[in-house]
Write a protein that holds these residues in place. Structure first.
Motif, PDB file in Angstrom:
ATOM      1  N   THR A 192     -19.313  99.074  37.615  1.00 34.84           N
ATOM      2  CA  THR A 192     -18.889  98.062  36.827  1.00 34.84           C
ATOM      3  C   THR A 192     -18.635  96.683  37.514  1.00 34.84           C
ATOM      4  OG1 THR A 192     -17.435  99.605  35.619  1.00 34.84           O
ATOM      5  CG2 THR A 192     -16.726  97.312  35.807  1.00 34.84           C
ATOM      6  N   PHE A 193     -18.600  96.905  38.841  1.00 34.64           N
ATOM      7  CA  PHE A 193     -18.512  95.651  39.740  1.00 34.64           C
ATOM      8  C   PHE A 193     -19.575  95.882  41.007  1.00 34.64           C
ATOM      9  CE2 PHE A 193     -14.121  96.115  38.399  1.00 34.64           C
ATOM     10  CZ  PHE A 193     -13.661  94.911  38.081  1.00 34.64           C
ATOM     11  N   SER A 194     -20.141  94.614  41.207  1.00 38.21           N
ATOM     12  CA  SER A 194     -21.032  94.552  42.525  1.00 38.21           C
ATOM     13  C   SER A 194     -20.636  93.389  43.379  1.00 38.21           C
ATOM     14  CB  SER A 194     -22.496  94.175  41.768  1.00 38.21           C
ATOM     15  OG  SER A 194     -23.368  94.176  42.903  1.00 38.21           O
ATOM     16  N   LEU A 195     -20.248  93.738  44.376  1.00 35.64           N
ATOM     17  CA  LEU A 195     -19.591  92.675  45.483  1.00 35.64           C
ATOM     18  C   LEU A 195     -20.697  92.367  46.522  1.00 35.64           C
ATOM     19  CD1 LEU A 195     -16.233  94.796  46.154  1.00 35.64           C
ATOM     20  CD2 LEU A 195     -16.874  93.321  44.389  1.00 35.64           C
ATOM     21  N   THR A 237     -17.575 100.730  41.718  1.00 37.26           N
ATOM     22  CA  THR A 237     -17.738  99.707  42.600  1.00 37.26           C
ATOM     23  C   THR A 237     -18.957  99.814  43.540  1.00 37.26           C
ATOM     24  OG1 THR A 237     -15.721  98.814  42.404  1.00 37.26           O
ATOM     25  CG2 THR A 237     -16.861  97.873  44.069  1.00 37.26           C
ATOM     26  N   SER A 238     -19.831  98.991  43.668  1.00 38.94           N
ATOM     27  CA  SER A 238     -20.977  99.165  44.727  1.00 38.94           C
ATOM     28  C   SER A 238     -20.979  97.913  45.556  1.00 38.94           C
ATOM     29  CB  SER A 238     -22.334  99.177  44.232  1.00 38.94           C
ATOM     30  OG  SER A 238     -23.397  99.671  45.000  1.00 38.94           O
ATOM     31  N   LEU A 239     -21.522  97.995  46.900  1.00 41.63           N
ATOM     32  CA  LEU A 239     -21.530  96.885  47.806  1.00 41.63           C
ATOM     33  C   LEU A 239     -22.950  96.513  48.020  1.00 41.63           C
ATOM     34  CD1 LEU A 239     -18.632  96.192  48.854  1.00 41.63           C
ATOM     35  CD2 LEU A 239     -18.789  98.785  48.627  1.00 41.63           C
ATOM     36  N   VAL A 240     -23.399  95.273  47.764  1.00 41.21           N
ATOM     37  CA  VAL A 240     -24.768  94.966  48.113  1.00 41.21           C
ATOM     38  C   VAL A 240     -24.727  94.108  49.416  1.00 41.21           C
ATOM     39  CG1 VAL A 240     -26.601  93.556  47.243  1.00 41.21           C
ATOM     40  CG2 VAL A 240     -24.974  94.739  45.659  1.00 41.21           C
ATOM     41  N   ILE A 241     -25.091  95.053  50.583  1.00 42.15           N
ATOM     42  CA  ILE A 241     -25.390  94.526  51.674  1.00 42.15           C
ATOM     43  C   ILE A 241     -26.965  94.482  52.291  1.00 42.15           C
ATOM     44  CG2 ILE A 241     -25.016  95.084  54.380  1.00 42.15           C
ATOM     45  CD1 ILE A 241     -22.641  96.683  53.579  1.00 42.15           C
ATOM     46  N   ASP A 242     -27.315  93.128  51.822  1.00 40.09           N
ATOM     47  CA  ASP A 242     -28.791  92.848  51.723  1.00 40.09           C
ATOM     48  C   ASP A 242     -29.022  91.321  51.888  1.00 40.09           C
ATOM     49  OD1 ASP A 242     -31.321  92.069  51.272  1.00 40.09           O
ATOM     50  OD2 ASP A 242     -31.658  93.845  49.713  1.00 40.09           O
TER      51      ASP A 242
END
Length: 379
Positions: A161-164, A245-250
Motif C-alpha cells: 500500500t505504501f512505498s517510502l 509498507t515497503s522501503l525503497v533504498i536505491d
C-alpha cells in the motif's frame, strides 16, 4: 552522589546509544538489497505523479520537462495549482500543449476548516486518473529516469500500500548545508531503519507513493485537516504497517530538493516538520525520543566524568571514559557514511562529529519550540 549520577547518566546513554547505532541504525547502514526479478508478465500499471504547487513557477518550469524524461510507459503528471499569484497558470497552459499527459487543477481558495496543502493534495488525488499515486514537491528533481518505475514497484508488483523513498538535498558550501545533509541522513536512519524492522512510522512527502483507492477508503486526511503539515508523515504514521509498507533504498529511486540557504528559512521549515511529531502514536514518539534522550545523557555524563577525573588526575578512569566516547564517535562516523552510501550512492560532505554534538541543541531547543508552536503555516 554527583559522581554516581554522572556514571548513571553515562551508562544509560552508552547502552541505549549502542542499541540504536548497532542494532537499529545498523539495519540501514549495512542494508543489502534483496535480488528481485521483475515479473514481466505483470502489465505496467498506470501511475500519476502528483505535485501540489503554490507560486512555484520557476521550479515547475524545470521540473515538468524532467518528469517527462522518465523511462516508464504509463504515467501522467497532475499539478495542483494552489492559489498561485505568479505565472504558474500560464506556464501550465503552455506546457499542457507540449506534454499531452500533463494535467492540472486550479484552487482559488481553501475552506477555513482545512489546511492548504492537504486540501490541494486531496483534490489532486480525487481527480487523478491512475490508482498508483507518486508524490513529490515542485522544488524536487528525480535522481534518475528510473524514479517512477523503482518507487512504485512495491505497490505495482508486490501488492504493498505504501512505498517510502528518500529525498536528499543539493550539496552546497557552508555550515548550514553540512548540517542539512547530516540531519537528512539522520531522519532517513530513523524511518528506514524502523521500517526495515517492520515498524514503519513516517514517510517523506517529497518521495512517497500509495494507492488512491486506499486513500479514498481511509477518507484521506479526515483527522488531520486542522494540523499544518503531516500530510506525509502523519498519514503514514496512522496507516502504515510492516506488512503493507515497503522501503525503497536505491539512489536511482531518490529525489533531490533545493536546500534552504538561510538559517531563518531552514528553522521555519523544520519547525513545521517537528510540530507534526506531537501527533505521532505514543510508541513512535518513544522510538524517536529515546535516541536524543540517551544522546543527551551520554554527552552530559561523559563530559562531566572527563572533567571530574581530569581535575582529580585519575587518569585510568579518564582514559576509560575517553575511550568509550572515541569508540562511539568512530561508530557514528562509520554508520553515517555507510548509510549515506547505501541511500544516496555517495558519502555526503558532512562534518559528522561536529553535527552530532550540535544535535543536542537542535532537538531539545528547536524540538521544544516546535512542539508548542501554534503559528505553523505551509505557504
Amino acid at each position: 552522589m554527583g559522581l554516581f549520577l554522572l556514571w548513571f547518566f553515562f551508562g544509560i546513554g552508552v547502552i541505549i546509544q549502542a542499541v540504536y547505532l548497532l542494532v537499529i541504525f545498523g539495519r540501514t547502514a549495512w542494508f543489502k538489497s534483496p535480488s528481485k526479478s521483475s515479473n514481466n508478465q505483470i502489465p505496467e500499471e498506470g501511475v500519476t505523479v502528483l505535485v501540489a504547487a503554490h507560486n512555484e513557477y520557476h521550479n515547475l518550469k524545470t521540473l515538468i520537462p524532467k518528469l517527462f524524461e522518465q523511462d516508464y510507459p504509463k504515467f501522467d503528471v497532475m499539478i495542483v495549482n494552489d492559489r498561485s499569484t505568479d505565472r504558474t497558470k500560464r506556464l501550465l497552459e503552455e506546457l499542457m500543449v507540449k506534454y499531452p499527459k500533463l494535467r492540472s487543477v486550479t484552487i482559488k481558495y481553501t475552506p477555513k476548516h482545512v489546511t492548504a496543502k492537504k486540501f490541494a493534495l486531496t483534490l489532486g488525488i480525487k481527480v487523478a486518473k491512475n490508482d498508483v499515486i507518486l508524490l513529490t514537491d515542485a522544488d524536487c528533481m528525480p535522481s534518475s529516469e528510473q524514479w517512477i518505475r523503482k518507487m512504485t514497484a512495491p505497490i505495482r508488483e508486490e501488492g504493498k500500500t505504501f512505498s517510502l523513498g528518500f529525498s536528499g538535498y543539493e550539496v552546497k558550501a557552508g555550515l548550514l548545508n553540512r548540517w542539512i545533509q547530516f540531519e537528512t541522513i539522520l531522519t532517513a536512519l530513523f524511518y528506514f531503519s524502523f521500517g526495515l524492522w517492520n515498524a514503519p512510522f513516517m514517510g517523506i512527502g517529497r518521495n512517497l507513493s500509495y494507492r488512491k483507492s486506499f486513500f479514498m477508503e481511509a477518507k484521506g486526511f479526515r483527522w488531520l485537516w486542522h494540523i499544518e503539515g503531516g500530510d506525509d508523515d502523519l498519514f503514514v504514521n496512522q496507516y502504515a504497517t510492516g506488512k503493507n509498507t515497503s522501503l525503497v533504498i536505491d539512489p536511482e529511486a531518490n529525489t533531490t530538493s533545493i536546500p534552504k540557504e538561510t538559517w531563518k528559512d531552514y528553522l521555519l521549515q523544520k519547525k513545521r516538520h517537528l510540530h507534526a511529531g506531537k501527533y505521532y502514536r505514543s510508541e513512535d514518539k518513544r522510538k524517536i525520543g529515546l535516541f536524543p534522550l540517551s544522546h543527551g545523557l551520554f554527552w552530559v555524563g561523559g563530559i562531566g566524568l572527563l572533567f571530574y577525573f581530569g581535575f582529580g588526575q585519575q587518569w585510568e578512569q579518564f582514559s576509560i571514559v575517553l575511550g568509550i566516547i572515541l569508540l562511539r564517535s568512530f561508530l557514528v562516523v562509520r554508520i553515517f557514511n555507510s548509510a549515506s552510501k547505501k541511500v544516496q550512492g555517495s558519502t555526503a560532505p558532512m562534518n559528522v562529529l561536529v553535527n552530532d554534538f550540535m544535535y543536542l541543541a537542535y532537538f531539545w531547543v528547536l524540538g521544544s519550540v516546535s512542539y508548542q508552536a501554534k503559528d505553523i503555516q505551509w505557504k
